[in-house]
Design a protein around this motif. Sequence first.
Motif, PDB file in Angstrom:
ATOM      1  N   ALA A 157      40.137  54.727  35.030  1.00 59.59           N
ATOM      2  CA  ALA A 157      40.182  53.212  35.299  1.00 59.59           C
ATOM      3  C   ALA A 157      40.288  52.305  34.045  1.00 59.59           C
ATOM      4  N   ASN A 158      39.352  52.690  32.988  1.00 66.28           N
ATOM      5  CA  ASN A 158      39.337  51.895  31.742  1.00 66.28           C
ATOM      6  C   ASN A 158      40.731  51.806  31.153  1.00 66.28           C
ATOM      7  N   ALA A 203      34.120  42.013  41.708  1.00 68.37           N
ATOM      8  CA  ALA A 203      34.366  43.140  40.923  1.00 68.37           C
ATOM      9  C   ALA A 203      33.531  43.230  39.807  1.00 68.37           C
ATOM     10  N   ARG A 249      40.040  39.060  38.522  1.00 67.21           N
ATOM     11  CA  ARG A 249      39.421  40.297  39.091  1.00 67.21           C
ATOM     12  C   ARG A 249      38.974  39.404  40.465  1.00 67.21           C
ATOM     13  N   THR A 300      38.731  47.514  43.517  1.00 62.17           N
ATOM     14  CA  THR A 300      37.407  47.121  42.612  1.00 62.17           C
ATOM     15  C   THR A 300      37.628  46.064  41.568  1.00 62.17           C
ATOM     16  N   ASP A 301      38.641  46.284  41.202  1.00 54.37           N
ATOM     17  CA  ASP A 301      39.115  45.232  39.883  1.00 54.37           C
ATOM     18  C   ASP A 301      40.088  44.058  40.427  1.00 54.37           C
ATOM     19  N   PHE A 319      41.383  51.228  42.682  1.00 53.08           N
ATOM     20  CA  PHE A 319      41.261  50.254  41.426  1.00 53.08           C
ATOM     21  C   PHE A 319      41.967  48.930  41.943  1.00 53.08           C
ATOM     22  N   ARG A 378      43.139  49.529  32.963  1.00 46.57           N
ATOM     23  CA  ARG A 378      42.161  48.116  32.553  1.00 46.57           C
ATOM     24  C   ARG A 378      42.912  47.883  31.255  1.00 46.57           C
ATOM     25  N   ARG A 435      34.406  43.761  33.300  1.00 47.30           N
ATOM     26  CA  ARG A 435      35.151  44.657  32.537  1.00 47.30           C
ATOM     27  C   ARG A 435      34.413  44.881  31.323  1.00 47.30           C
TER      28      ARG A 435
END
Length: 854
Positions: free
Chosen positions: A609-610, A464, A460, A650-651, A647, A613, A467
């Motif tokens: 987004a999950n 970020a 990340r 952010t991640d 994404f 991930r 998670r």
Amino acid sequence: MTESAHAEGNAGEQADRAAAGVRADRAAAGVWSGSWVAERLGVELAGDEALPALLGLALRRNPRRAHLLVSNVLGKHVPQSPSVVYGHGVALGRRVRDLLGAEEAARAVVLGYAETATGLGHCVADGLGPAAYLHSTRRPVAGVARAGGFEESHSHATSHLLLPRDPELLAGDGPLVLVDDEFSTGNTVLNTVRALHERYPRERYVVVALVDTRSPADAGRLEEFAREIGVRVDLVTAASGTVRLPPGVLEKGQELVARHEAPPVEPPTEYSGGPSAPPARPGPSGSVARVGLRWPDGLPDGGRHGFTTAHRERLEAALPGMAARIAEALPADARRVLVLGFEELMYAPLRLAHALEETTGAEVRYSTTTRSPVLAVDDPGYAIRTRLVFPAHDDPADGPGERYAYNVAGAGFDAVVAVVDSAADTPALHAPDGLPARLAAHVPHVLLAVVPSYVPGATRAPHAPERPSMLPEPLRGPAFSSYAPDEVGWLLQDLSDVTLEAPTEEREEAIQRGGAHYAESLPVEYQPSEQYQQLFHAALDTSAARLARAVGAVTEVVLTERSPRPVLVSLARAGTPVGVLMRRWAHFRHGLDLPHYAVSIVRGRGIDANALRWLAEHHDPADVVFVDGWTGKGAITRELAAALRDFEETDGVTGFDPEIAVLADPGSCVRTYGTRDDFLIPSACLNSTVSGLISRTVLRADLVGPHDFHGAKFYRELAAADLSPAFLDAVSARFPDVTDAVDAQAKELLSADRAPTWEGWAAVERISEEYGIHDVNLVKPGVGETTRVMLRRVPWKVLARAGAGADLDHVRLLAEQRGVPVEEVDDLPYTCVGLIHPRYTRGATGADGRAVAL
């Protein structure tokens, strides 16, 4: 330094039986497999009685060392019973557990050496108990930081990397158990301990090897080093002895290699198992086909990045099913079967072979390919009787080169199951001189099984957010959806028990007034009349072949241009039937079992987004191919590109490709498609009853938290009306009929300029202005989108291209039932366009529910 006994009676019944079996085999042959080298070079092997059963001798094609100790129980150069190989490793691990005690064993970390001991180290970890396992690797992995490295001075390939997913794996103070196949000089262990102790100091090390052949001087060096750094080093081996080398042995060995070396002569073979090849068929020698393992999602393929107790439990649960799939793919008359691993990928093939051995009547053997260059001599007194040569096929960091499979040709195998990881499933593997082709020249049947290469998710970005620690596994049928569990995994949460439906008119009013987002509720599921269902079946009958051609074409484009082992990710729900069909085509044509998931994307809110991930945790983002049914004006295409950019920011996860693969691209919005014709895709005619009984996805703050997947409902109560399997089966049944047409269509697409022109978007903007709507979101172009307007929204009118035929029969029927005018238009780039009522209020429909004109 404390040294344990080498041949204890309690080494484990499994290992005792294994050693006895090896001795019996050699005794029956009457020849030691080291005698050829011993007689010609004067090399002597002295020590424990078990040594001749455990080891043979061969000559290296290596200027640094003349001889090679060839293990009969490691499963590297000599095919061996997998129970023998596994039994030796587990027995060594149990002895380490007894040495350390239960408490220290639970704190231990096991480190195996690449490439030869990666499987042995894993087996030792299994015998030790709840110990984490890591092996060194010669394969750099982008995005994974090194936790250390060291050199192996005598090897043909020296640099070892340590790439744990969790950098803290080596940071504990528990014992470190170092596992190698042969403890010959101790240099590798010294280099390892020296490198790691500076960075991760600890008090105790245990060295484990099948055989200890160090000289007294080398043994003394390790003891002195242990005292120097103030640690305890224990040694656990199966046997010990000494290799006595006469003066000048290196030069004599090189002369002997030069005298006997000759390039292998191998007959050509017809090979058809590549990612883009047609279905496997027998060549002049053997046949090659793929077998799908259904390797559990996210389960590491080995210990390159670490392997935990939880991973071990998942593998144990999956092994019987994977072995059963291999057994089913083997010829019924196969009596002698080899499972052939791939370089560092030793443990997964070993466990597959072990499970196959326990479930089939065939005689199963196990070995692996190798980088190690060894002379082959066809003599009973020599350990390496035959050698197959093929090019490296995993894009190695040190460049191209030869790879080898020993003692396979001429060994009487009826079938070979070659197991590689997906990083090695490359065009080089499937070349005419690649491994499967070489095997097929000597073995009647070759099966290729591919294990997904496990790559930890990218780190990340520093800014970020954390998670969620645990995302749920995908939902699967029959618990969620009417699709078979292997057809698709839904990265969604089940909201079946929540009332989300609202009358269409109320939803439209709330949406257009800005009081609600369309994804916060669901329309009442429209159940078509008998007349409409008959029209659906008629449309499916006439379009199944056309659909099959488009499915095949887009899948071939994906396999050729995007990834040889794509991870299909459908945009729920319209993309899901297409993703299932693409997966079926890949299996039908290439024997591939592609992972397939469905995720939610919401206009104005982006992709889940999950779900991204979860995908990044379990797959390489570069292999992910997003799939949808068709394009309209390209809104979702733009939405996905913007969401992936957000994404990544952010991640910090890179690699996802925003390009969508679609069945039909009438709007010219993407590069990856099966056709750009705007025709009737029957799955657009219905709602959940053609999409696995799953609703459109839902995103509402009171139902979907920051660590939740988006939601959807499973309409179990509509099972009697479900047409999902019928739709898929009708299209799949036409696959054999359209193979030639797909080849031609794919070839044409791959050579064409497919750059998007976005002509659909331009047409939508023009229509929005011409009809006074002034909102492109209320203009739904294409047959699929128009159908959705008729089924879910409050339609105003339908624009139909002049002369459009049967593709619009169902739209005309719906328009008649809802009192919606159909207006024929010239020069329309789509077959039809649906217009949502632009000024909707409750009063805009009469008592009969029909829309009124403006």
